[in-house]
Structure formats: structure tokens, C-alpha cells
Design an enzyme around this catalytic site. Structure first.
Site, short mmCIF file in Angstrom:
data_model
loop_
_atom_site.label_atom_id
_atom_site.label_comp_id
_atom_site.label_asym_id
_atom_site.label_seq_id
_atom_site.Cartn_x
_atom_site.Cartn_y
_atom_site.Cartn_z
CB ALA A 1 -2.40 -20.19 12.17
CG ASP B 1 -8.79 -4.51 9.50
OD1 ASP B 1 -7.92 -3.66 9.24
OD2 ASP B 1 -9.09 -5.46 8.74
CB ALA C 1 -1.60 -5.70 6.81
CG HIS D 1 18.94 5.75 -17.42
ND1 HIS D 1 17.68 6.06 -17.88
CD2 HIS D 1 19.63 5.25 -18.47
CE1 HIS D 1 17.62 5.76 -19.17
NE2 HIS D 1 18.78 5.27 -19.56
P1 FAD Z 1 -6.83 -9.39 11.72
O1 FAD Z 1 -5.73 -9.64 10.79
O2 FAD Z 1 -8.22 -9.63 11.25
O3 FAD Z 1 -6.53 -10.29 13.00
C1 FAD Z 1 -7.40 -10.40 14.05
C2 FAD Z 1 -7.19 -11.76 14.71
O4 FAD Z 1 -7.91 -11.78 15.93
C3 FAD Z 1 -7.72 -12.94 13.91
O5 FAD Z 1 -6.69 -13.87 13.67
C4 FAD Z 1 -8.82 -13.54 14.78
O6 FAD Z 1 -8.84 -14.96 14.74
C5 FAD Z 1 -8.40 -13.08 16.15
N1 FAD Z 1 -9.51 -12.98 17.11
C6 FAD Z 1 -10.71 -12.36 16.95
N2 FAD Z 1 -11.43 -12.44 18.09
C7 FAD Z 1 -10.67 -13.13 18.98
C8 FAD Z 1 -10.86 -13.52 20.31
N3 FAD Z 1 -11.98 -13.22 21.00
N4 FAD Z 1 -9.88 -14.24 20.93
C9 FAD Z 1 -8.75 -14.56 20.26
N5 FAD Z 1 -8.50 -14.20 18.99
C10 FAD Z 1 -9.45 -13.48 18.37
N6 FAD Z 1 -4.18 -5.36 3.71
C11 FAD Z 1 -3.04 -4.86 3.20
O7 FAD Z 1 -2.45 -3.95 3.80
N7 FAD Z 1 -2.50 -5.34 2.05
C12 FAD Z 1 -3.10 -6.33 1.36
O8 FAD Z 1 -2.59 -6.75 0.31
C13 FAD Z 1 -4.30 -6.89 1.87
N8 FAD Z 1 -4.92 -7.88 1.21
C14 FAD Z 1 -6.06 -8.42 1.73
C15 FAD Z 1 -6.70 -9.42 1.02
C16 FAD Z 1 -7.87 -9.98 1.51
C17 FAD Z 1 -8.54 -11.09 0.74
C18 FAD Z 1 -8.40 -9.52 2.74
C19 FAD Z 1 -9.65 -10.13 3.31
C20 FAD Z 1 -7.79 -8.51 3.45
C21 FAD Z 1 -6.61 -7.94 2.95
N9 FAD Z 1 -5.96 -6.90 3.60
C22 FAD Z 1 -4.82 -6.36 3.08
C23 FAD Z 1 -6.47 -6.34 4.86
C24 FAD Z 1 -5.68 -6.93 6.06
O9 FAD Z 1 -5.81 -8.32 6.05
C25 FAD Z 1 -6.21 -6.35 7.36
O10 FAD Z 1 -6.20 -4.94 7.30
C26 FAD Z 1 -5.36 -6.79 8.54
O11 FAD Z 1 -5.33 -8.19 8.62
C27 FAD Z 1 -5.91 -6.22 9.83
O12 FAD Z 1 -5.12 -6.64 10.90
P2 FAD Z 1 -5.72 -6.77 12.37
O13 FAD Z 1 -4.58 -7.23 13.21
O14 FAD Z 1 -6.42 -5.55 12.75
O15 FAD Z 1 -6.82 -7.91 12.29
#
Ligand code: FAD
Ligand code: NAI
Length: 467
Positions: A39, A314, A322, A446
């Protein structure tokens, strides 16, 4: 260009990866996004931001019906929890959102490839899984995100001892949850389950909750969450978690050393931070450098030490949020298309979705003091805001920090109703390099919660109107 040859291949379909893919495709680059989860949307949409906010909203309604509506003259009958219904709401929101990204990929002509990506050579990605194939690309983007930081010696089983992922899908309301870590995840999920009736004990290693926030905010939130029923054990370390059937015993002791205490719980949430995720990417083989904490090292243009391999989100560290990942995705796509993408890291908002919410941007008072930067502070309490009073939401304040000579805004910290949305005007003001007087002289409708932001800006200038 052959079918499997792309301008850009992005590994990871989270907020960093999927947004980079859409922007790259908008700019005319032939783009593929490889995602192994099955997904799109990454941690954020599947097990992070979105499901946690869906449960925060559901539990807020339940709690309001039972505890808050009577004060408005609204009588309700017996209020009951339908946990399966709440989880159903959460699952539907997640699935609608992830499908929405698939639609956006189709609309923008991004190729979605389902499987695990491995960089086998610069310019080459091998995909295993459903859409197994080898891709070639001018540019490869690592957007693989992060994973839960484990607590040494504590085995997460997602049943009794859970990470955030397990805590978003508990089959029944626990009686007592011990939350290890008084940070963002710990407090948001403690809020969800606390509202549903769980007794919450938060064990935090440092001497305050939300240690990255302004000190005054941490103090205020501890008081407010304490009134909501949360118990805090600060300056406390966990030395052991023993699982016995459906229960666990958490042994804690003062971080500075001292007498140990055992706490019985039927759920233990480990929320002590997140770590970069690079498993199976083949980075060691192609020589992509990581720092000592495992984050992918990049230069000012998101490029790793290997030419043509970039990283965002991240997995590169900084604020693990995010919207920060999304901004990096957009900036990188624009750079790859020959434009001048840029992220202003000084103006990244952060919101904790407890109630009241906590929202912050820029420097805290502690950071300004530590950096020897002079500042003046203006503060306005929600008790003096008409809209907040009409909503029975008077806890909290708006605090704006500004330069004493130029009046330029250096930071803002809000505890209060809809604090996250209220912060947006300060974020925009800071992006424009505005002074607190710019906010103070802007007409605010307001009665609005936003008037508290205007009043805090007036307070910086020493002339608030309503306190
Ligand atoms: P991710 O969202 O971690 O996506 C990385 C993707 O890469 C994953 O789907 C993974 O399956 C895929 N992947 C990894 N390795 C491979 C590979 N070799 N091949 C193919 N696919 C791969 N942030 C906010 O800003 N607001 C919030 O309210 C918030 N709430 C959160 C609540 C929780 C419980 C958690 C755990 C986090 C929350 N965050 C929030 C943080 C936010 O989820 C992350 O900062 C954000 O998702 C980072 O985005 P990203 O694209 O760097 O990585
Ligand atoms: P965090 O870094 O926010 O908080 C972790 C807490 O655990 C800190 O207070 C830390 O001092 C404490 N801690 C560390 N080791 C400990 C130990 N051994 N014992 C007791 N306490 C210990 O990390 P969290 O809450 O896990 O969140 C991870 C990331 O997810 C954050 O970086 C955050 O940015 C993101 N996130 C963002 C949300 C939002 O924007 N609303 C919501 C949830 C997560």
C-alpha cells in the site's frame, strides 16, 4: 527509453517518496516508485499520522459525549464504546487515503511498482516481490523511512508489549497501560486509550515530558494531562519488562539510581523514538555512507556520496515528520528537473495532537538562551479569548518569541484548542521573515481563536488589548 528505464526511481512510497514521485512526474520526468508494503503512503498513512489521528478523533467524540456535552446543555443517554466501530473508522480512513495516492499516481503517470527495491549498482534497482524486475534510472532516490527504536532487552510482541503499530490496533481497551517514553507517540496514544478508560502511567527517562518542546509548554502539558488522569514517572528508567501471559511487570528505578519499583500492566507501549530504516537496500554494496546512528548522509542537494543516489525523509534524520519529508521530496524533484528546490529547515512546524494540542515552530526559549540569542516574549492565555471561552476550551496559551531589536519572529509555541491550525499563520509569517508587529497589525476575525495569536504578538510589543 525502454519500459524499465526511468529518469527517476524512488524506493519507498511514504510522504517523502510518493510526493517526490508526483512532483518529478509533474515536471516531465519519467518516474517509478517502488514500495514493498503493498500500500502507498508509508508509515504516515498506514501506521502513523493518519490512523493515530482517526483514533484521536473517535476517542475525542466518545469522551466529549460522556464528559463534555452536558456543560453545553446537551443530554445524551448512556455512552458506550464500540471499539470495533472505531477501528473500522480508522481502517476506512487509511484505505481511502492509500487508494487516493494510487489514483494520484495514475493521474500523474507515475509507475507504481510493488516489491522490495535493492540498489545493485549506481543507476540500477533490482525489485523482488510481486512486480519483480530490474530497473535502470538516471537518478535513484532512497525514501525508505524509519522504524521503531527497540528498548534493549524488551521484546515487542504487538500483543502485550506493543509499538505504536500494535497500540493502533488493540482488540480491547486495556485496564492499565505503561507508556515508555513521554514523547509525541507516547502522549498521543496515551490520550487515545486514556479517553477510552485505560489507566495510563508514562515512564520518561528525562526530567520532563516532550523534552524537545519549549520548557513552559512541557510543564503546562504535564499539568493538563495529569488533570486528565495520566500519571508521570519522570527521571525514571525501565530496567526490565517481564511478560506473564496477558500481563507484564515493568520494573523501573530513578534514572540517577535508587529504589526499584514494579508496575503491573496489561499493555506496555514502547515509544522511545524511531530509527532510520535501510534494511535490504544494498547500501553497503554500493558504498552509500551512513552516519553513526544509521541515517543516510546527504549533501545540501540531498545527494549521497554515490553520484546519482539521493535520499530524503526520515531516513536522512532531522525532524522525523511527514511534512518535512514531503518538502524534501518536492525540493529534490525540482533539483532533478534542473530547478532550484529548497527546504527552509528553520521553519518546520511540529504539532502534538493531544487535547489541547501542542504546536511549535522555530526556537524554544531554552534554545535561544543556550545560543546566547536575545529575545522578547509575548504570551496570551486562552482564558482571555472569547471564542475559547464559548467552546469551554480555556487551557493553554500562545507564546511568540521575537528579536528585541528587529522584532523578527524567532519562534512560536501554542498549547490550546486547534493549536496546530492556529500555528499556520505564524509559520507563514516566519517564512516571509515577518515581525511580530506584522501579525499584531493584521485584522483577525472575531470571535476567533486566532485572536489569541494576534494578542500574543501585541504582547511582544508590550501592548496586548485583552489582558
Ligand atoms: P515512511 O513513511 O516510513 O515510508 C517509507 C516507505 O518505504 C515504507 O512504506 C516502507 O515500506 C518503504 N520501504 C522501505 N524499504 C523499502 C525497500 N527496500 N523497497 C521498497 N519499499 C521500501 N508525522 C507527522 O508529521 N505528523 C503526525 O501526526 C505523525 N504521526 C505519527 C504517528 C505515528 C504512530 C508514527 C509512527 C509516526 C508519525 N509521524 C507523524 C511521522 C511520519 O509518519 C514520518 O515522519 C513519515 O512517514 C516519514 O516519511 P518517509 O517517506 O520518510 O518514510
Ligand atoms: P520522541 O523522540 O518524540 O520521544 C521519545 C521519548 O522517549 C523522549 O521523551 C525520550 O526522552 C524518551 N526516552 C528515550 N529512551 C527512553 C528510555 N529508555 N526510557 C524512557 N524514556 C525514554 O519519539 P516518539 O514519541 O517515539 O516518536 C518518534 C517520531 O515520530 C518523532 O520523531 C516524531 O517526530 C514522530 N511523530 C510525530 C507525530 C506528530 O507530528 N504529531 C506523532 C507521532 C510521532
Amino acid at each position: 527509453m525502454s519500459e524499465n528505464n526511468f529518469d527517476v526511481v524512488i524506493i519507498g512510497g511514504g510522504p517523502g517518496g510518493y510526493v517526490a514521485a508526483i512532483r518529478a512526474a509533474q515536471l516531465g520526468l519519467k518516474t517509478a516508485c517502488v514500495e514493498k508494503r503493498g500500500a502507498l503512503g508509508g508509515t504516515c498513512l498506514n501506521v502513523g499520522c493518519i490512523p493515530s489521528k482517526a483514533l484521536l478523533s473517535a476517542s475525542h467524540h466518545y469522551h466529549a459525549a460522556g464528559h463534555e456535552l452536558a456543560a453545553f446543555g446537551v443530554k445524551v443517554g448512556k455512552v458506550e464504546i464500540d471499539l470495533a466501530g472505531m477501528m473500522g473508522h480508522k481502517d476506512k480512513v487509511v484505505s481511502d487515503n492509500t487508494k487516493g495516492i494510487e489514483f494520484l499516481f495514475k493521474k500523474n503517470k507515475v509507475t507504481y511498482i510493488i516489491g522490495a527495491g535493492e540498489i545493485t549498482a549506481p543507476g540500477q534497482v533490482k525489485v523482488t516481490g510481486k512486480d519483480a524486475k530490474t530497473l535502470t534510472a538516471k537518478h535513484i532516490v532512497i525514501a525508505t523511512g524509519s522504524d521503531v527504536t527497540p528498548l534493549p532487552g524488551v521484546a515487542i510482541d504487538e500483543d502485550v508489549i506493543v509499538s505504536s503499530t500494535g497500540a493502533l490496533a488493540l482488540p480491547k481497551v486495556p485496564k492499565h497501560m505503561v507508556v515508555i517514553g513521554g514523547g509525541v507517540i507516547g502522549l498521543e496514544l496515551a490520550t487515545v486509550w486514556g479517553r477510552l478508560g485505560t489507566k495510563i502511567t508514562v515512564v520518561e527517562f528525562l526530567d520532563r515530558i516532550l523534552p524537545f518542546n519549549d520548557g513552559e509548554v512541557s510543564k503546562q502539558m504535564q499539568r493538563i494531562l495529569g488533570k486528565q488522569g495520566m500519571e508521570f514517572k519522570l527521571g525514571t528508567k525501565v530496567t526490565k519488562v517481564e511478560k506473564k501471559g496477558k500481563k507484564a511487570t515493568v520494573t523501573v528505578e530513578p534514572a540517577a539510581g535508587g529504589k526499584a519499583e514494579a508496575i503491573e500492566a496489561d499493555c506496555v507501549l514502547v515509544a522511545i523514538g524511531r530509527k532510520p530504516y535501510t534494511d535490504g537496500l544494498g547500501l553497503d554494496k554500493v558504498g552509500v555512507a551512513l552516519d553513526k546512528r544509521g541515517f543516510v548522509q546527504i549533501d545540501g542537494h540531498f545527494q549521497t556520496n554515490v553520484k546519482g543516489v539521493y535520499a530524503i525523509g526520515d531516513v536522512v534524520g532531522g525532524a522525523m515528520l511527514a511534512h518535512k519529508a514531503e518538502e524534501e521530496g518536492v525540493a529534490l524533484a525540482e533539483i532533478l528537473a534542473g530547478q532550484h528546490g529548497h527546504v527552509n529547515y528553520d521553519v518546520i512546524p511540529a504539532v502534538v495532537y493531544t487535547w489541547p494540542e501542542v504546536a511549535s515552530v522555530g526556537k524554544t526559549e531554552e534554545q535561544l538562551k543556550a545560543d546566547g540569542i536575545a529575545y522578547k516574549a509575548g504570551k496570551f492565555p486562552f482564558t482571555a479569548n472569547g471564542r475559547a471561552r464559548s467552546m469551554n476550551e480555556v487551557e493553554g496559551f500562545v507564546k511568540i518569541l521575537a528579536c528585541p531589536t528587529t522584532d523578527k519572529i524567532l519562534g512560536a509555541h501554542i498549547v490550546g484548542p486547534n493549536a496546530g491550525d492556529l500555528l499556520a499563520e505564524v509559520v507563514l509569517a516566519m517564512e516571509f521573515g515577518a515581525a511580530s508587529e506584522d501579525i499584531a497589525r493584521t485584522c483577525h476575525s472575531h470571535p476567533g481563536l486566532g485572536e489569541a495569536v494576534k494578542e500574543a504578538a501585541l504582547a511582544v510589543l508590550g501592548r496586548p488589548l485583552h489582558t
